[in-house]
Design an enzyme around this catalytic site. Structure first.
Site, PDB file in Angstrom:
ATOM      1  N   GLU A  35       0.848  -1.191   0.000  1.00  0.00           N
ATOM      2  CA  GLU A  35       0.000   0.000   0.000  1.00  0.00           C
ATOM      3  C   GLU A  35       0.885   1.242   0.000  1.00  0.00           C
ATOM      4  O   GLU A  35       1.745   1.398   0.869  1.00  0.00           O
ATOM      5  CB  GLU A  35      -0.920   0.009   1.222  1.00  0.00           C
ATOM      6  CG  GLU A  35      -1.742   1.265   1.374  1.00  0.00           C
ATOM      7  CD  GLU A  35      -2.592   1.588   0.152  1.00  0.00           C
ATOM      8  OE1 GLU A  35      -2.419   2.690  -0.407  1.00  0.00           O
ATOM      9  OE2 GLU A  35      -3.409   0.731  -0.243  1.00  0.00           O
ATOM     10  N   CYS A  43     -12.625   3.811   1.456  1.00  0.00           N
ATOM     11  CA  CYS A  43     -13.760   3.820   2.371  1.00  0.00           C
ATOM     12  C   CYS A  43     -13.362   4.352   3.743  1.00  0.00           C
ATOM     13  O   CYS A  43     -14.027   5.225   4.294  1.00  0.00           O
ATOM     14  CB  CYS A  43     -14.355   2.425   2.497  1.00  0.00           C
ATOM     15  SG  CYS A  43     -15.775   2.355   3.604  1.00  0.00           S
ATOM     16  N   CYS A  48     -16.396   6.524   2.524  1.00  0.00           N
ATOM     17  CA  CYS A  48     -17.673   6.371   3.217  1.00  0.00           C
ATOM     18  C   CYS A  48     -17.605   6.623   4.718  1.00  0.00           C
ATOM     19  O   CYS A  48     -18.543   7.189   5.288  1.00  0.00           O
ATOM     20  CB  CYS A  48     -18.260   4.985   2.927  1.00  0.00           C
ATOM     21  SG  CYS A  48     -17.078   3.639   2.941  1.00  0.00           S
ATOM     22  N   LYS A  51     -17.015  10.464   5.374  1.00  0.00           N
ATOM     23  CA  LYS A  51     -18.167  11.162   4.801  1.00  0.00           C
ATOM     24  C   LYS A  51     -19.398  10.981   5.677  1.00  0.00           C
ATOM     25  O   LYS A  51     -20.140  11.930   5.925  1.00  0.00           O
ATOM     26  CB  LYS A  51     -18.426  10.653   3.389  1.00  0.00           C
ATOM     27  CG  LYS A  51     -19.532  11.384   2.649  1.00  0.00           C
ATOM     28  CD  LYS A  51     -19.557  10.986   1.185  1.00  0.00           C
ATOM     29  CE  LYS A  51     -19.673   9.499   1.005  1.00  0.00           C
ATOM     30  NZ  LYS A  51     -19.683   9.077  -0.405  1.00  0.00           N
ATOM     31  N   TYR A 179     -24.063  10.238  -6.307  1.00  0.00           N
ATOM     32  CA  TYR A 179     -24.233  10.187  -4.854  1.00  0.00           C
ATOM     33  C   TYR A 179     -23.137  10.951  -4.119  1.00  0.00           C
ATOM     34  O   TYR A 179     -23.386  11.550  -3.062  1.00  0.00           O
ATOM     35  CB  TYR A 179     -24.318   8.736  -4.374  1.00  0.00           C
ATOM     36  CG  TYR A 179     -23.018   7.969  -4.390  1.00  0.00           C
ATOM     37  CD1 TYR A 179     -22.203   7.918  -3.277  1.00  0.00           C
ATOM     38  CD2 TYR A 179     -22.598   7.293  -5.537  1.00  0.00           C
ATOM     39  CE1 TYR A 179     -21.010   7.221  -3.286  1.00  0.00           C
ATOM     40  CE2 TYR A 179     -21.408   6.600  -5.558  1.00  0.00           C
ATOM     41  CZ  TYR A 179     -20.617   6.565  -4.427  1.00  0.00           C
ATOM     42  OH  TYR A 179     -19.425   5.878  -4.450  1.00  0.00           O
ATOM     43  N   GLU A 183     -24.200  13.925  -1.597  1.00  0.00           N
ATOM     44  CA  GLU A 183     -23.861  13.838  -0.177  1.00  0.00           C
ATOM     45  C   GLU A 183     -23.037  15.029   0.289  1.00  0.00           C
ATOM     46  O   GLU A 183     -23.321  15.623   1.339  1.00  0.00           O
ATOM     47  CB  GLU A 183     -23.122  12.526   0.093  1.00  0.00           C
ATOM     48  CG  GLU A 183     -24.038  11.313  -0.018  1.00  0.00           C
ATOM     49  CD  GLU A 183     -23.319   9.986   0.050  1.00  0.00           C
ATOM     50  OE1 GLU A 183     -23.982   8.966   0.280  1.00  0.00           O
ATOM     51  OE2 GLU A 183     -22.072   9.958  -0.144  1.00  0.00           O
ATOM     52  N   HIS A 437     -45.299  -1.223  16.045  1.00  0.00           N
ATOM     53  CA  HIS A 437     -45.853   0.131  16.157  1.00  0.00           C
ATOM     54  C   HIS A 437     -45.389   0.798  17.456  1.00  0.00           C
ATOM     55  O   HIS A 437     -45.264   0.126  18.482  1.00  0.00           O
ATOM     56  CB  HIS A 437     -47.382   0.044  16.133  1.00  0.00           C
ATOM     57  CG  HIS A 437     -48.073   1.355  16.191  1.00  0.00           C
ATOM     58  ND1 HIS A 437     -48.134   2.214  15.111  1.00  0.00           N
ATOM     59  CD2 HIS A 437     -48.714   1.971  17.214  1.00  0.00           C
ATOM     60  CE1 HIS A 437     -48.805   3.302  15.458  1.00  0.00           C
ATOM     61  NE2 HIS A 437     -49.167   3.175  16.731  1.00  0.00           N
ATOM     62  N   GLU A 442     -42.860  -0.005  10.002  1.00  0.00           N
ATOM     63  CA  GLU A 442     -44.096  -0.782   9.954  1.00  0.00           C
ATOM     64  C   GLU A 442     -44.863  -0.551   8.655  1.00  0.00           C
ATOM     65  O   GLU A 442     -45.635  -1.410   8.213  1.00  0.00           O
ATOM     66  CB  GLU A 442     -44.992  -0.455  11.148  1.00  0.00           C
ATOM     67  CG  GLU A 442     -45.597   0.938  11.133  1.00  0.00           C
ATOM     68  CD  GLU A 442     -46.491   1.193  12.343  1.00  0.00           C
ATOM     69  OE1 GLU A 442     -47.522   0.494  12.480  1.00  0.00           O
ATOM     70  OE2 GLU A 442     -46.140   2.082  13.140  1.00  0.00           O
TER      71      GLU A 442
END
Length: 456
Positions: A35, A43, A48, A51, A179, A183, A437, A442
């Site tokens: 890496e 992410c 993500c 964010k 998106y 966002e 409920h 529901e």
């Protein structure tokens, strides 16, 4: 290092690559993962996770307002951008450490350098050293596209830089309608920036259900975000006070920051894949089969770098399946049916299965069930918030083939609905399920009469 040999070398320590490396090592393989930036990938580091933290921060604006309707007296709140940035950085640094520790515990060798493919059995690292391996897994993800290609686009920033701006922008222009654009526009608009979105289509979120797109556009406009639909920028110019954007409809905007959020493309440039025999698509994606294998027999790829379904859980599932097949002796493939997704706008979107447009093209008869209502929180707060839900049902089999939710916690709800769709639940199954409920969810099991029926 130049004499080392491995069973697997993974290039890219994002969610898919890390999962594959750990699982392969747990199966007994000798594994290295390379890496060049930070462990955790898009992410965790600049996608993500941070964010969503910023989205949550932006929603406190409503919470402060809502509290008064429930009897609370709240002093005038004040937002501090540097404190949010610092808190975000602390959290992703913590997560990065966990990812690295998990690799170490699994026995994976972490090489913090850029790696490129020399051939199907050799990887070269940035320091010039080489390592041989039986298998190479490409998991480098994607990178932001700086588009459109207009004069001055170099004045814009990408979603990589937006998290760490030194000062909070009082005026922001977001280019794009996907998106990522939605966002970030929602976040900065709700945190106090005068926010504009300029894009080519008439509505944001192309590919999502049309009813969701219309409702989101209306909600964001009401929330103060200015849409410049069908008016993408044609030029950006530096000014003494910021950046001047010239739009396709002739309008001009002067802002402090321009965010180019027009999409991402697979990060394969300079990896040496084609020379090693791995075919790439026109946008640079690694072309793979159902088992993640490229046209080079020893080279595989998972996650966004394949440009199939670009979601973190998909990359993780692909990495798991890859390692189980090659090193665990398990004959598994990834099932891409009924993959749920969410847009962390405010209100939120959760969706799984077919859109109404897709369903009416695929089936001879489609029953559309929908409901819209005011959430309980809004009854005392006085806000005009609305929740919208839609179920799409194949008329021949009664199977629910699509579910779409717009409102608070939509992502949480649709994750559970995805289980039902995965099990091929029918509308009768939904109807026979007892409601809980009082909840928003529901409504998913109490819609009895279809709003409309399409017959092809």
């Amino acid at each position: 290092m130049s004499q080392r040999e491995f069973d697997l070398i993974v290039i890219g320590a994002g969610s898919g690559g890390v999962r594959a490396a750990r699982v392969a090592a747990n199966h007994g393989a000798r594994v290295a993962i390379a890496e060049e930036f930070r462990v955790g990938g898009t992410c965790v580091i600049r996608g993500c996770v941070p964010k969503k933290l910023y989205v949550l921060a932006s929603r406190f604006r409503d919470a402060f307002d809502d509290a008064a309707g429930f009897g609370w007296s709240v002093e005038a709140p004040r937002f501090d951008w540097p404190r949010l940035v610092a808190a975000k950085e602390k959290e992703i640094t913590r997560l990065e450490g966990i990812y690295a520790q998990n690799l170490e515990r699994a026995g994976v060798e972490l090489i913090r350098q850029r790696a490129v493919v020399e051939d199907g059995e050799t990887v070269r690292f940035a320091n010039g050293e080489m390592a041989r391996t039986k298998t190479i897994l490409i998991a480098t993800g994607g990178a932001p596209v700086m588009a459109p290609r207009i004069p001055g686009i170099e004045l814009a920033i990408s979603s990589n830089e937006i998290f760490d701006l030194p000062t909070f922008p009082k005026r922001l222009l977001v280019i794009g309608a996907g998106y990522i654009a939605v966002e970030f526009a929602g976040v900065f608009g709700r945190l106090g920036s005068e926010t504009h979105m300029a894009f080519r289509p008439e509505l944001p979120l192309r590919g999502f259900d049309l009813d969701l797109r219309k409702r989101l556009a209306a909600a964001m406009t009401e929330d103060g975000v200015t849409f410049h639909a069908a008016a993408p920028p044609i030029a950006l110019e530096k000014t003494c006070r910021g950046v001047l954007a010239r739009l396709g409809n002739g309008a001009e905007l002067e802002v402090d920051v321009v965010l180019a959020a027009t999409g991402r493309r697979p990060a394969t440039a300079g990896l040496g894949l084609e020379q090693a025999g791995a075919r790439l698509s026109g946008d640079g994606a690694v072309i793979v089969d159902a088992r993640a294998r490229s046209s080079a027999p020893s080279i595989y790829a998972v996650g966004d770098v394949t440009d199939r379904i670009n979601l973190t859980p998909v990359a993780i599932r692909e990495g798991q399946a890859f390692a189980d097949r090659l090193f665990g002796g398990r004959d598994v493939e990834v099932d891409y049916d009924s993959v749920p997704s969410a847009v962390f706008s405010t209100p939120e979107i959760g969706t799984v299965g077919l859109t109404e447009e897709e369903a009416t093209r695929r089936f001879a008869e489609v029953a559309v069930f929908e409901t819209a209502f005011r959430p309980m929180l809004a009854t005392l707060s006085g806000r005009g918030a609305r929740v919208y839900m839609k179920l799409l049902v194949d008329g021949a089999s009664d199977r629910v083939v699509g579910a779409h939710i717009f409102g608070p916690e939509a992502g949480e709800m649709v994750q559970l609905v995805a289980i039902a769709l995965r099990m091929r639940a029918t509308k009768a199954d939904f109807d026979a399920t007892m409601a809980l409920h009082p909840t928003m969810a529901e409504e998913l099991v109490t819609m009895r009469a279809p709003a409309r029926i399409f017959r092809g």
